[in-house]
Design a protein around this motif. Structure first.
Motif, short mmCIF file in Angstrom:
data_model
loop_
_atom_site.label_atom_id
_atom_site.label_comp_id
_atom_site.label_asym_id
_atom_site.label_seq_id
_atom_site.Cartn_x
_atom_site.Cartn_y
_atom_site.Cartn_z
N LEU A 102 55.23 59.57 62.52
CA LEU A 102 55.86 59.21 61.25
C LEU A 102 56.70 57.95 61.38
CD1 LEU A 102 56.72 62.72 59.87
CD2 LEU A 102 54.95 61.15 59.07
N THR A 103 57.39 57.79 62.50
CA THR A 103 58.14 56.56 62.74
C THR A 103 57.18 55.38 62.79
OG1 THR A 103 59.86 57.77 63.92
CG2 THR A 103 59.73 55.41 64.32
N ALA A 104 56.06 55.54 63.48
CA ALA A 104 55.07 54.47 63.58
C ALA A 104 54.45 54.16 62.22
CB ALA A 104 53.98 54.86 64.58
N ARG A 105 54.23 55.17 61.41
CA ARG A 105 53.65 54.95 60.08
C ARG A 105 54.57 54.07 59.23
NH1 ARG A 105 53.00 59.50 55.67
NH2 ARG A 105 53.36 58.05 53.99
N ALA A 106 55.86 54.38 59.23
CA ALA A 106 56.81 53.56 58.47
C ALA A 106 56.86 52.14 59.04
CB ALA A 106 58.19 54.19 58.51
N PHE A 107 56.84 52.02 60.35
CA PHE A 107 56.86 50.71 61.01
C PHE A 107 55.63 49.90 60.64
CE2 PHE A 107 55.32 48.42 64.84
CZ PHE A 107 56.20 47.34 64.77
N THR A 111 55.09 46.25 59.25
CA THR A 111 54.63 45.31 60.27
C THR A 111 53.19 45.66 60.64
OG1 THR A 111 56.90 45.33 61.12
CG2 THR A 111 55.24 44.26 62.50
N PRO A 112 52.23 45.23 59.83
CA PRO A 112 50.84 45.66 60.05
C PRO A 112 50.16 45.08 61.30
CG PRO A 112 50.99 44.18 58.18
CD PRO A 112 52.39 44.45 58.62
N ASP A 113 50.69 43.99 61.85
CA ASP A 113 50.07 43.37 63.02
C ASP A 113 51.14 43.18 64.11
OD1 ASP A 113 48.24 42.17 64.70
OD2 ASP A 113 48.24 40.25 63.64
N PRO A 114 51.62 44.28 64.68
CA PRO A 114 52.75 44.18 65.62
C PRO A 114 52.33 43.79 67.03
CG PRO A 114 52.07 46.45 65.44
CD PRO A 114 51.21 45.67 64.47
N SER A 115 53.29 43.25 67.75
CA SER A 115 53.11 43.02 69.18
C SER A 115 53.49 44.30 69.92
CB SER A 115 54.02 41.88 69.65
OG SER A 115 55.37 42.29 69.62
N GLU A 116 53.13 44.34 71.19
CA GLU A 116 53.49 45.50 72.01
C GLU A 116 55.00 45.68 72.06
OE1 GLU A 116 52.82 46.94 76.60
OE2 GLU A 116 51.24 45.77 75.62
N ASP A 117 55.74 44.58 72.22
CA ASP A 117 57.19 44.66 72.27
C ASP A 117 57.77 45.17 70.95
OD1 ASP A 117 57.37 43.83 74.89
OD2 ASP A 117 57.74 41.72 74.39
N GLU A 118 57.20 44.75 69.83
CA GLU A 118 57.67 45.23 68.53
C GLU A 118 57.45 46.73 68.37
OE1 GLU A 118 57.20 41.52 65.45
OE2 GLU A 118 55.35 42.41 66.23
N VAL A 119 56.31 47.22 68.86
CA VAL A 119 56.04 48.66 68.81
C VAL A 119 57.07 49.41 69.64
CG1 VAL A 119 54.42 50.49 69.46
CG2 VAL A 119 53.58 48.42 68.34
N ARG A 120 57.32 48.94 70.85
CA ARG A 120 58.29 49.62 71.71
C ARG A 120 59.67 49.66 71.06
NH1 ARG A 120 57.14 46.22 76.32
NH2 ARG A 120 55.03 46.72 76.89
N GLU A 121 60.08 48.55 70.47
CA GLU A 121 61.39 48.49 69.81
C GLU A 121 61.44 49.44 68.61
OE1 GLU A 121 65.23 47.53 68.77
OE2 GLU A 121 64.19 47.00 70.62
N ALA A 122 60.38 49.47 67.82
CA ALA A 122 60.34 50.33 66.63
C ALA A 122 60.41 51.80 66.99
CB ALA A 122 59.07 50.05 65.83
#
Length: 151
Positions: A102-107, A111-122
């Motif tokens: 659910l956190t990833a869904r909101a993220f 941010t539909p095209d995230p970097s790996e670092d953005e995913v980790r931060e989110a």
């Protein structure tokens, strides 16, 4: 209290001072997991009006008039994330998985095209006690690519 719960207009009568997590679980929505009861682990995360919220820290009455979504909600983005978690082995025991999804869904909605670092931060507000973080990150990136392809 009236709210939209998993896209259905719903009326609930929580006890005074009852946590939202407990109210949802009493409705049979057992994907809402309570682990720390302090808002630290993310296992109880639900989406309220599209934003991730730790439901163990929120009174049920505070959700009146909102849209609440749990992992049980039928949603294409949730389904894509669930499939990616399966394919990338983004879980071990599975206790934290709903909160991560659910956190990833909101993220990904923001941010539909995230970097790996953005995913980790989110996802940094969620804890996986099994240590599946690399697999979770890969799953979110895979779901992002899948959702972009479906658009």
């Amino acid at each position: 209290m009236r709210l939209t719960l998993n896209r259905r207009e719903t009326e609930l009568t929580p006890a005074p001072l009852e946590r939202l997590s407990d109210t949802l679980r009493a409705q049979g929505l057992t994907g809402v997991r309570v682990s720390c009861s302090e808002g630290e682990c993310g296992s109880c995360t639900v989406l309220i009006d599209g934003r991730p919220v730790t439901s163990c820290l929120m009174l049920a009455a505070q959700a009146e008039g909102t849209s609440v979504e749990t992992i049980e909600c039928d949603d294409p983005a949730t389904a894509a994330l669930q499939q990616a978690f399966i394919e990338e082995q983004g879980f071990q025991c599975g206790f934290c998985t709903a909160g991560f999804i659910l956190t990833a869904r909101a993220f990904l909605a923001r941010t539909p095209d995230p970097s790996e670092d953005e995913v980790r931060e989110a996802l940094s507000g969620s804890i996986c006690r099994c240590g599946a973080y690399p697999f979770i990150t890969r799953a979110v990136l895979k779901a992002a690519a899948s959702l972009r392809g479906a658009a």
